[in-house]
Design a protein around this motif. Structure first.
Motif, PDB file in Angstrom:
ATOM      1  N   SER A  13       0.824  -1.211   0.000  1.00 40.77           N
ATOM      2  CA  SER A  13       0.000   0.000   0.000  1.00 40.77           C
ATOM      3  C   SER A  13       0.859   1.263   0.000  1.00 40.77           C
ATOM      4  CB  SER A  13      -0.971   0.005   1.179  1.00 40.77           C
ATOM      5  OG  SER A  13      -0.260  -0.076   2.392  1.00 40.77           O
ATOM      6  N   ASP A  14       2.101   1.175   0.463  1.00 40.85           N
ATOM      7  CA  ASP A  14       3.038   2.304   0.411  1.00 40.85           C
ATOM      8  C   ASP A  14       4.448   1.767   0.199  1.00 40.85           C
ATOM      9  OD1 ASP A  14       4.457   4.639   0.560  1.00 40.85           O
ATOM     10  OD2 ASP A  14       3.922   5.092   2.639  1.00 40.85           O
ATOM     11  N   PRO A  15       4.779   1.445  -1.059  1.00 41.88           N
ATOM     12  CA  PRO A  15       6.081   0.837  -1.355  1.00 41.88           C
ATOM     13  C   PRO A  15       7.285   1.674  -0.932  1.00 41.88           C
ATOM     14  CG  PRO A  15       4.613   0.665  -3.255  1.00 41.88           C
ATOM     15  CD  PRO A  15       3.942   1.551  -2.252  1.00 41.88           C
ATOM     16  N   THR A  16       7.084   2.984  -0.711  1.00 40.98           N
ATOM     17  CA  THR A  16       8.212   3.800  -0.256  1.00 40.98           C
ATOM     18  C   THR A  16       8.650   3.390   1.145  1.00 40.98           C
ATOM     19  OG1 THR A  16       6.808   5.546   0.666  1.00 40.98           O
ATOM     20  CG2 THR A  16       7.457   5.773  -1.661  1.00 40.98           C
ATOM     21  N   GLN A  17       7.792   2.661   1.838  1.00 44.64           N
ATOM     22  CA  GLN A  17       8.112   2.197   3.188  1.00 44.64           C
ATOM     23  C   GLN A  17       8.778   0.819   3.200  1.00 44.64           C
ATOM     24  OE1 GLN A  17       7.714   4.224   5.915  1.00 44.64           O
ATOM     25  NE2 GLN A  17       7.273   5.662   4.255  1.00 44.64           N
TER      26      GLN A  17
END
Length: 129
Positions: A13-17
């Motif tokens: 849901s938030d690949p930057t994480q």
């Protein structure tokens, strides 16, 4: 080997994480590509193996990444050519050399033909350009 990571370091849901690991970075790339081009067909192709334990670990991770991200995995080592001494004996630092290109292309064509059967449902979602 700690760089390989695992599925627990992936946040779709938030690949930057995602964790700064092979798993995290590969899934980040795949999720970014899916977001930019939802109709695209993505294939994970593992690294060429020379039978080292490190390369085997990355190969296993690549299989898991493809499954985790819902994309195709080209299991190139089910293709006899990629297991042959002809192929493995000509790798330089685990990389194929340019004079192997035509044989690699034929081998990859055969891998795709075999793999397409396993990913029939995935491929049916392709709508083209």
């Amino acid at each position: 080997m700690s760089y390989i990571g695992s599925a627990s370091g992936v946040n779709h849901s938030d690949p930057t994480q995602n964790a700064n690991t092979y798993w995290g970075n590969m899934c980040r790339i795949i999720d970014t590509l899916k977001g930019a081009s939802p109709e695209s067909m993505i294939v994970v192709i593992p690294i060429w193996l020379n039978d080292s334990s490190t390369q085997r670990a990355f190969y296993t991770a690549a299989q898991g990444i493809a499954q985790e991200c819902g994309v195709m995995f080209f299991d190139i080592y089910k293709e006899p050519y990629f297991n042959s001494t002809t192929f493995k004996g000509k790798l330089v630092n685990s990389h194929p050399t340019v004079y192997m290109d035509s044989a690699i292309a034929k081998g990859m064509r055969d891998v795709f033909a075999r793999t397409a059967v396993d990913y029939d449902t995935y491929l049916r979602t392709y709508i083209g350009f």
